[in-house]
Design an enzyme around this catalytic site. Sequence first.
Site, PDB file in Angstrom:
ATOM      1  N   GLN A 142       0.849  -1.191   0.000  1.00 28.07           N
ATOM      2  CA  GLN A 142       0.000   0.000   0.000  1.00 28.07           C
ATOM      3  C   GLN A 142       0.886   1.243   0.000  1.00 28.07           C
ATOM      4  O   GLN A 142       2.006   1.207   0.519  1.00 28.07           O
ATOM      5  CB  GLN A 142      -0.887   0.017   1.251  1.00 28.07           C
ATOM      6  CG  GLN A 142      -1.889   1.174   1.284  1.00 28.07           C
ATOM      7  CD  GLN A 142      -2.252   1.589   2.697  1.00 28.07           C
ATOM      8  OE1 GLN A 142      -1.406   2.039   3.470  1.00 28.07           O
ATOM      9  NE2 GLN A 142      -3.519   1.453   3.043  1.00 28.07           N
ATOM     10  N   HIS A 144       1.134   5.831   0.171  1.00 31.66           N
ATOM     11  CA  HIS A 144       0.593   7.171   0.387  1.00 31.66           C
ATOM     12  C   HIS A 144       0.703   7.964  -0.914  1.00 31.66           C
ATOM     13  O   HIS A 144       1.710   7.864  -1.620  1.00 31.66           O
ATOM     14  CB  HIS A 144       1.403   7.921   1.449  1.00 31.66           C
ATOM     15  CG  HIS A 144       1.239   7.394   2.828  1.00 31.66           C
ATOM     16  ND1 HIS A 144       2.185   7.601   3.816  1.00 31.66           N
ATOM     17  CD2 HIS A 144       0.240   6.670   3.408  1.00 31.66           C
ATOM     18  CE1 HIS A 144       1.774   7.043   4.938  1.00 31.66           C
ATOM     19  NE2 HIS A 144       0.606   6.476   4.717  1.00 31.66           N
ATOM     20  N   GLU A 171      -3.601   5.511  -0.196  1.00 27.57           N
ATOM     21  CA  GLU A 171      -4.188   6.378   0.824  1.00 27.57           C
ATOM     22  C   GLU A 171      -3.690   7.801   0.633  1.00 27.57           C
ATOM     23  O   GLU A 171      -2.501   8.034   0.417  1.00 27.57           O
ATOM     24  CB  GLU A 171      -3.770   5.867   2.209  1.00 27.57           C
ATOM     25  CG  GLU A 171      -4.189   6.746   3.371  1.00 27.57           C
ATOM     26  CD  GLU A 171      -3.630   6.251   4.694  1.00 27.57           C
ATOM     27  OE1 GLU A 171      -4.179   6.627   5.746  1.00 27.57           O
ATOM     28  OE2 GLU A 171      -2.624   5.510   4.680  1.00 27.57           O
ATOM     29  N   GLU A 222      -8.822   3.284   7.141  1.00 31.31           N
ATOM     30  CA  GLU A 222      -7.994   2.565   8.113  1.00 31.31           C
ATOM     31  C   GLU A 222      -7.509   3.452   9.257  1.00 31.31           C
ATOM     32  O   GLU A 222      -6.885   2.973  10.193  1.00 31.31           O
ATOM     33  CB  GLU A 222      -6.785   1.914   7.426  1.00 31.31           C
ATOM     34  CG  GLU A 222      -5.728   2.882   6.944  1.00 31.31           C
ATOM     35  CD  GLU A 222      -4.523   2.207   6.320  1.00 31.31           C
ATOM     36  OE1 GLU A 222      -4.418   0.979   6.351  1.00 31.31           O
ATOM     37  OE2 GLU A 222      -3.668   2.937   5.786  1.00 31.31           O
ATOM     38  N   GLN A 297      -4.122  -1.895  10.831  1.00 34.92           N
ATOM     39  CA  GLN A 297      -2.876  -1.262  10.427  1.00 34.92           C
ATOM     40  C   GLN A 297      -2.068  -1.098  11.699  1.00 34.92           C
ATOM     41  O   GLN A 297      -2.423  -0.309  12.570  1.00 34.92           O
ATOM     42  CB  GLN A 297      -3.153   0.105   9.782  1.00 34.92           C
ATOM     43  CG  GLN A 297      -1.895   0.893   9.484  1.00 34.92           C
ATOM     44  CD  GLN A 297      -2.171   2.313   9.033  1.00 34.92           C
ATOM     45  OE1 GLN A 297      -1.465   2.837   8.186  1.00 34.92           O
ATOM     46  NE2 GLN A 297      -3.182   2.957   9.579  1.00 34.92           N
ATOM     47  N   ASP A 336       5.993   2.618   7.814  1.00 33.89           N
ATOM     48  CA  ASP A 336       5.279   3.813   7.432  1.00 33.89           C
ATOM     49  C   ASP A 336       6.103   5.045   7.794  1.00 33.89           C
ATOM     50  O   ASP A 336       6.929   5.502   7.013  1.00 33.89           O
ATOM     51  CB  ASP A 336       3.921   3.783   8.167  1.00 33.89           C
ATOM     52  CG  ASP A 336       2.950   4.846   7.725  1.00 33.89           C
ATOM     53  OD1 ASP A 336       3.407   5.927   7.354  1.00 33.89           O
ATOM     54  OD2 ASP A 336       1.738   4.604   7.770  1.00 33.89           O
ATOM     55  N   SER A 363       2.069   0.030   5.012  1.00 29.43           N
ATOM     56  CA  SER A 363       0.759   0.678   5.001  1.00 29.43           C
ATOM     57  C   SER A 363       0.991   2.172   4.802  1.00 29.43           C
ATOM     58  O   SER A 363       0.308   3.004   5.382  1.00 29.43           O
ATOM     59  CB  SER A 363      -0.007   0.391   6.296  1.00 29.43           C
ATOM     60  OG  SER A 363       0.746   0.737   7.434  1.00 29.43           O
TER      61      SER A 363
END
Length: 554
Positions: A142, A144, A171, A222, A297, A336, A363
């Site tokens: 995943q 950003h 996201e 999330e 997450q 992250d 994430s």
Amino acid sequence: MTRSKRFEVLDARPVNQDGFVTEWPEVGMIAMESPNDPKPSIKISNGVVTELDGKARADFDMIDTFIADYAINLDNVEKANAIPSTDLARMLVDFNVPRSEIIPLTTALTPAKLTEVVSLLNVVEMMMVVSKLRSRKMPANQCHVTNVRDNPVQIAADAAEAAIRGFAEMETTVGIVRYAPFNAIAIMIGANIGRPGILTQCAVEEATELKLGMMGYTAYAETVSVYGTEPVFMDGDDTPWSKAFLASCYASRGLKMRFTSGTGSEVQMGYAEGKSMLYLEARCQYITKGAGVQGTQNGSVSCCGVPAAVPSGIRAMLAENLFAMALDLECASSNDQTFTHSDLRRVARTIMQFAPGTDFICSGYSSTPNYDNMFAGSNWDAEDYDDWNVIQRDLKVDGGLIPVGEDEVVAVRRRAATVLQGLFRELGVTEITDAEVEAATYAHGSQDMPERNVVEDLRAADDLIKRGVTGVDFVKALHRSGHDDVAQTIFNVLSQRISGDYLHTASILTEDFHVVSAVNYPNDYQGPGTGYRISPERWEQIKSIRHAVDPATI
């Protein structure tokens, strides 16, 4: 005083710009095995938990009550908790004991018991367990997609590029809250131009986030946070029940969602109650399980610097990911927020999820340069794409990404910006100029983009919501603007919430909108030759990095 020149050189190394502290258990500055952590215990009377981890029901706080009533599999509770922790730890590592036998036991353990079991494992053993306990057979990733100016044209282009690079979910968030509708539209359109079937979200205040989801601007959420101590929960005017209610609101409208938590949040907020960061995270994961949420997450998402400053802190982050898997939850394993000045250290932090594979290894891999990352910077960003691809190639590991060429990136970025231009025109919102499309096609980040009229953008974004413009209107507008293929793709994304199939644990969508989840593709690892194996076709993709030279041509 004369100094050793070697130590002068060492002191100048990036790692020594990081902050490190000794343990302080009394305030929770300890990653694992605090002397104040409770000892495992459980008592059941007439189907009701009357004692949990050394505490009688009369002394339960709200988290204990929620966990006791909703989160523990009472069918196996006496059997599972009676097994010595060392035996359970060995069962976790032993690939001859399949996941199907482990999950009925681990979901019946108390938080203190699960913490005790996992604390017996070293990081190599934990990685072996992750290989077996990951819920979905194949790993994914995943990212950003943000920028400091909330520029929707850049977001669309960056999302399209991220899609062809392999990310399954994306996201965004905002610098200015009122930009949320524009950012949500841009990431959804851009991502699904890059590769149909990408799920997208916009992380903002919870009520706004839910409203955007219900209006069809997003496909999942999330950033719904839970905490391991009652005072921290109360600080946010929340309880486990209110979070569970919010989760049900998403599910009732066909929206996928995960809770968010992570080691260090409670001590960072001043209410760790002297417990270890890992034990408190166990409570968070049991809240997630009890609320009926399909995933989490976690991995010290937004406070990574806290556990990273104490001994065994990075190990604790892997352990908390393992908690999620042991409770049969989808795990988006963080990697992250940036936390270190050391490139060596940030790779070491990630490799423990990268090598065995999690449902979402990051994430929040930043698809932009970190100066544009509005989630406080990421451990990985757009300047690391080639490094990530090379590491996959070096280790023959599927980290969820694939190499792509410059021409392909330029073409998909241009198309995303152009389609968004047409969509904005049809929706009657702020103009996207040809100059912006051209800039977004080649931009590295927001420093390469012309400035937009922020006042007009915010007025137009507010107007979209006031007019009740929904995802269905996006489909119609895309059709009117001549982009029927994108209109069909967005329609297909919106249609997923009718069937609800992508609410299953660890769900992602393929390009033809086939749902891949822990239900239809469960992890069946049982040692060498089993579980997820990189296919010949996937291996050809991973091998084909941009700068590899065919020796026959030299």
